[in-house]
Design an enzyme around this catalytic site. Structure first.
Site, PDB file in Angstrom:
ATOM      1  N   ALA A   1       0.849  -1.196   0.000  1.00 30.52           N
ATOM      2  CA  ALA A   1       0.000   0.000   0.000  1.00 30.52           C
ATOM      3  C   ALA A   1       0.881   1.242   0.000  1.00 30.52           C
ATOM      4  O   ALA A   1       2.023   1.216   0.445  1.00 30.52           O
ATOM      5  CB  ALA A   1      -0.897  -0.005   1.229  1.00 30.52           C
ATOM      6  N   CYS A   2       0.333   2.341  -0.491  1.00 32.14           N
ATOM      7  CA  CYS A   2       0.992   3.629  -0.511  1.00 32.14           C
ATOM      8  C   CYS A   2       1.377   4.014   0.929  1.00 32.14           C
ATOM      9  O   CYS A   2       0.556   3.829   1.825  1.00 32.14           O
ATOM     10  CB  CYS A   2       0.016   4.655  -1.066  1.00 32.14           C
ATOM     11  N   PRO A   3       2.557   4.541   1.229  1.00 28.70           N
ATOM     12  CA  PRO A   3       3.645   4.909   0.312  1.00 28.70           C
ATOM     13  C   PRO A   3       4.716   3.834   0.157  1.00 28.70           C
ATOM     14  O   PRO A   3       5.840   4.154  -0.218  1.00 28.70           O
ATOM     15  CB  PRO A   3       4.239   6.133   0.998  1.00 28.70           C
ATOM     16  N   GLY A   4       4.386   2.578   0.440  1.00 22.10           N
ATOM     17  CA  GLY A   4       5.386   1.511   0.374  1.00 22.10           C
ATOM     18  C   GLY A   4       6.160   1.472  -0.934  1.00 22.10           C
ATOM     19  O   GLY A   4       7.396   1.434  -0.925  1.00 22.10           O
TER      20      GLY A   4
ATOM     21  N   ARG B   1       4.102  14.214   1.895  1.00 26.35           N
ATOM     22  CA  ARG B   1       3.240  14.692   2.982  1.00 26.35           C
ATOM     23  C   ARG B   1       3.912  14.360   4.322  1.00 26.35           C
ATOM     24  O   ARG B   1       4.985  13.763   4.306  1.00 26.35           O
ATOM     25  CB  ARG B   1       1.852  14.062   2.859  1.00 26.35           C
TER      26      ARG B   1
END
Lengths: 78, 383
Positions: free
Chosen positions: A16-19, B196
């Site tokens: 999953a983001c930010p992986g 971010r």
């Protein structure tokens, strides 16, 4: 299919983001200048955060290859 | 035939699981049908969230340490030793000290995270941290005497333990200097590797305006490349250089080498099914991983290890009793986030539902401190 030959491939599919971006940054960290890293990611976020980071860091995003269920990003270390 | 369950790692995940199994499998343990062994490389269990408060002089490292043999049920065999090799073919563990190898029928890996500051040139010499006992006490020496200058908090490694702790630290620093009338003389800068201020976009969106309101400088897309301890500068891969008087980092993290050597996953993290927590390597049967060790994509947090231990405990009990294992992990994560010295927020989320941080309040701050005290009940498997 792109004809770019990567020096290293990072398979971040399923992460999953930010992986995926962090995996790419880790690979670029260990790469030599001029090396091309291919990132495989099925995260939508990679389509925006990988180009943004590449530009910010001065590395070149050579190509984005759209495949069936994921994208392949080719990034050359400056 | 006795079934042997072996847990490697006596942190939150391993200790909660050992006590969970002692309770859940009490009849089988009493009858000698099952043995549960917990292996740890030291005699103590360490509760790491205490370290956040050490640099501010509010807690002592000893507050986060208890002897494992006092925490773990007597029905569990405790072995203080360091595993040197996992052989999933012969289902056997070998040990550093050359002690007798141990065979298992069911293996659970809960080896956790280790710090690797040496990955960044100059960081060991130039940086401080609160992610270790020695780091937190060394930082305390600096912070308590700090009255003016630039403090840089740089998140270098992700994933790292307790993803909210870097935000908590700068919020606490801001408030702590403000309360003491020194804030105007102290610059606080927070750096983060991506675009971010936090990996989770919902938490990032919540935190950013608070940072602006509190005059906490932010540098995003900042991946530390090197630290110059003499010049007191930290430079990023993106070409940004920051001056500091006090550098506090979240150092790069890694898992233990023996996981990669056993072919269970890269970087010391075990590739697992994120719902069943079973290792995915084909050759590895009857192997689970939990907590930081399990590469599930959820935060490396104590609450995650705690909930996952309950799932693995239920699954192991089902397997021992010859029933289908149906318990699954849904990504549940729970976290209090300090927003100052006497206020905190709270988030709860899972694989399907994103976090929505609660409005900061004094009540939530006291809830966090109260939980930190009652954590020892969690470690015992009671809460």
């Amino acid at each position: 299919m792109t004809e770019i030959e990567p020096d290293n491939t990072v398979d971040a599919r399923g992460a999953a983001c930010p992986g995926p971006l962090m995996d790419l940054i880790g690979a670029i960290r260990g790469a030599e200048s001029g090396d091309v890293v291919r990132l495989l990611s099925d995260s939508e976020g990679s389509l925006t955060d990988v180009p943004e980071w590449a530009e910010e860091a001065g590395n070149e995003l050579l190509a984005v290859e759209e495949l069936d269920d994921h994208n392949a990003f080719y990034v050359e270390k400056a | 035939m006795t079934e042997r369950i072996v847990i490697v790692g006596g942190g939150t995940g391993g200790s909660v699981l050992a006590n969970d199994l002692a309770d859940r499998l009490e009849p089988e343990l009493d009858a000698g049908d099952v043995e549960v062994t917990l292996i740890n490389d030291g005699p103590d269990h360490v509760y790491k969230p205490v370290w956040l408060y050490v640099p501010f002089g509010q807690r002592e490292p000893a507050d986060g340490r208890r002897a494992l043999d006092e925490l773990v049920d007597d029905a569990v065999d405790l072995r203080i030793d360091r595993v040197s090799e996992i052989d999933t073919d012969s289902r056997r563990l070998r040990f550093d000290g050359g002690g007798a190898p141990m065979e298992y029928d069911h293996l659970v890996l809960a080896t956790g995270s280790t710090l690797e500051p040496e990955q960044i040139p100059g960081l060991v010499e130039g940086g401080h941290d609160y992610y270790s006992e020695s780091g937190a006490t060394a930082l305390r020496e600096e912070l308590l005497e700090f009255t003016e200058g630039e403090i840089v908090l740089s998140v270098i490694g992700t994933p790292h333990m307790c993803p909210a702790a870097p935000l908590e630290f700068v919020f606490m620093v801001d408030d702590w200097f403000r309360e003491r009338g020194l804030r105007e003389d102290v610059e606080v800068t927070y750096t983060y590797p991506i675009q971010r201020v936090h990996g989770n976009p919902h938490i990032a969106e919540w935190a950013r305006p608070i940072m602006e309101e509190r005059n906490i400088n932010v540098e995003t897309f900042f991946n530390a490349e090197s630290v110059d301890p003499d010049a007191e500068t930290i430079t990023s891969m993106e070409g940004t250089e920051l001056d500091y008087d006090l550098l506090v980092s979240i150092p790069p993290h890694g898992g233990v080498d023996l996981i990669e050597e056993a072919g269970l996953g890269d970087g010391g993290w075990v590739d697992v099914d994120k719902h069943t927590l079973e290792a995915e390597a084909e050759a590895a049967e009857n192997v689970y991983a939990l907590g930081d060790t399990a590469d599930t994509g959820v935060p490396n947090a104590g609450s995650v290890a705690h909930y996952q231990a309950g799932v693995v405990g239920q699954r192991l009990a089902s397997e021992i009793r010859g029933r289908p294992a149906t318990a699954t992990y849904d990504g549940k994560t729970l976290c209090f986030i300090e927003t100052g010295m006497d206020s905190a927020s709270f988030v709860e989320f899972d694989y399907e539902n994103p976090p929505s941080p609660a409005p900061p309040s004094e009540k939530l701050h006291w809830s966090k401190l109260a939980y930190n005290e009652s954590y020892w009940l969690t470690a015992r498997g009671l809460l």
